[in-house]
Write a protein that holds these residues in place. Structure first.
Motif, PDB file in Angstrom:
ATOM      1  N   VAL A 128       1.681   9.930   5.767  1.00  0.00           N
ATOM      2  CA  VAL A 128       0.862  10.959   4.872  1.00  0.00           C
ATOM      3  C   VAL A 128       0.967  12.107   5.483  1.00  0.00           C
ATOM      4  O   VAL A 128       0.247  13.183   5.316  1.00  0.00           O
ATOM      5  N   ASP A 171      -5.106  13.719  -3.250  1.00  0.00           N
ATOM      6  CA  ASP A 171      -4.444  12.745  -2.704  1.00  0.00           C
ATOM      7  C   ASP A 171      -4.579  11.307  -3.066  1.00  0.00           C
ATOM      8  O   ASP A 171      -5.930  11.169  -3.399  1.00  0.00           O
ATOM      9  N   ARG A 172      -3.569  10.462  -3.161  1.00  0.00           N
ATOM     10  CA  ARG A 172      -3.969   9.183  -3.746  1.00  0.00           C
ATOM     11  C   ARG A 172      -3.408   7.964  -2.798  1.00  0.00           C
ATOM     12  O   ARG A 172      -2.348   8.222  -2.233  1.00  0.00           O
ATOM     13  N   ILE A 173      -4.236   6.835  -2.710  1.00  0.00           N
ATOM     14  CA  ILE A 173      -3.661   5.702  -2.342  1.00  0.00           C
ATOM     15  C   ILE A 173      -3.855   4.706  -3.333  1.00  0.00           C
ATOM     16  O   ILE A 173      -4.751   4.600  -3.918  1.00  0.00           O
ATOM     17  N   VAL A 177      -8.800   5.414   6.228  1.00  0.00           N
ATOM     18  CA  VAL A 177      -8.264   6.452   5.860  1.00  0.00           C
ATOM     19  C   VAL A 177      -8.925   7.700   6.583  1.00  0.00           C
ATOM     20  O   VAL A 177     -10.162   8.033   6.446  1.00  0.00           O
ATOM     21  N   VAL A 216       0.965  -1.286  -0.031  1.00  0.00           N
ATOM     22  CA  VAL A 216       0.044   0.014  -0.098  1.00  0.00           C
ATOM     23  C   VAL A 216       0.895   1.502  -0.063  1.00  0.00           C
ATOM     24  O   VAL A 216       1.933   1.145   0.838  1.00  0.00           O
ATOM     25  N   ARG A 217       0.629   1.986  -0.853  1.00  0.00           N
ATOM     26  CA  ARG A 217       1.560   3.459  -1.029  1.00  0.00           C
ATOM     27  C   ARG A 217       0.575   4.393  -1.263  1.00  0.00           C
ATOM     28  O   ARG A 217      -0.621   4.498  -1.458  1.00  0.00           O
ATOM     29  N   SER A 218       1.216   5.740  -1.130  1.00  0.00           N
ATOM     30  CA  SER A 218       0.482   7.022  -1.562  1.00  0.00           C
ATOM     31  C   SER A 218       1.213   7.904  -2.021  1.00  0.00           C
ATOM     32  O   SER A 218       2.267   7.874  -2.268  1.00  0.00           O
ATOM     33  N   VAL A 254       0.715   3.807   5.958  1.00  0.00           N
ATOM     34  CA  VAL A 254       1.502   4.681   4.995  1.00  0.00           C
ATOM     35  C   VAL A 254       1.703   6.157   5.338  1.00  0.00           C
ATOM     36  O   VAL A 254       0.747   6.859   6.315  1.00  0.00           O
ATOM     37  N   PHE A 276      -5.265  13.834   3.112  1.00  0.00           N
ATOM     38  CA  PHE A 276      -5.142  12.740   4.274  1.00  0.00           C
ATOM     39  C   PHE A 276      -4.513  12.974   5.567  1.00  0.00           C
ATOM     40  O   PHE A 276      -3.375  13.890   5.521  1.00  0.00           O
ATOM     41  N   VAL A 331      -3.698   6.832   7.491  1.00  0.00           N
ATOM     42  CA  VAL A 331      -3.890   5.458   6.628  1.00  0.00           C
ATOM     43  C   VAL A 331      -3.588   4.512   7.733  1.00  0.00           C
ATOM     44  O   VAL A 331      -2.121   4.281   8.020  1.00  0.00           O
TER      45      VAL A 331
END
Length: 173
Positions: free
Chosen positions: A120, A62-64, A143, A53-55, A118, A126, A129
């Motif tokens: 953030v 913002d993205r996961i 999240v 799992v990354r961001s 992750v 975010f 997470v």
């Protein structure tokens, strides 16, 4: 006739103040985003495991990214009053003004059980997470976000035989 003249005078005054306009249109959405904040889901269930799992940060959201070893998994992502651990039902403490429950319909038994899955720190939307566990072939992430904001979820094939489930949360409405 007098009532019509009074009504016309009032309408002219209101239009002159800019309260109504014949060319009135909806405000332009932030970054062209039309996602909304209602539940998003896809029913596909897979047995290929989650590998990471990354961001990431983007100018508008913002993205996961949840990486899988095989074909794309289904998902259910929704705002909830509280995210709970899979199996036990214990609450997962999250920072933020709103909480997204992200269920990926794939096992993630090798993911660490962590409230900081992750990093953030410094993200615009975010706040946190967290892993909420993996149970009966599906994995839940919590999240924490700044506020209830529009989001989208989609899947991507690759790299190689793998795939990804992607969650984007907008910075603004």
């Amino acid at each position: 006739m007098r009532k019509i003249l009074v009504w016309l005078a009032m309408a002219t005054l209101i239009a002159g103040l800019g309260l109504i306009s014949p060319n009135a249109s909806a405000a332009t959405p932030y970054c062209g985003i039309h996602w909304g904040s209602t539940d998003k889901s896809s029913p596909a269930m897979v047995t290929s495991p989650i590998t990471s799992v990354r961001s990431g940060q983007h100018p508008c959201f913002d993205r996961i990214v949840v990486d899988l070893a095989g074909p794309a998994a289904g998902y259910l992502v929704r705002y909830v009053p509280e995210v709970t651990q899979d199996g036990s039902g214990f609450p997962v403490p999250l920072r933020g003004g709103a909480y997204l429950q992200m269920i990926v319909r794939a096992p993630g038994y090798d993911l660490p059980r962590s409230n900081e899955l992750v990093n953030v720190t410094g993200y615009r939307t975010f706040r946190q997470v967290a892993s909420a566990g993996s149970f009966e072939g599906q994995t839940t992430l919590g999240v924490g976000v700044r506020a209830r904001l529009p989001f989208r979820v989609f899947t991507l094939d690759g790299p190689g035989n793998g795939s990804r489930v992607v969650l984007d949360v907008a910075h603004l409405w």
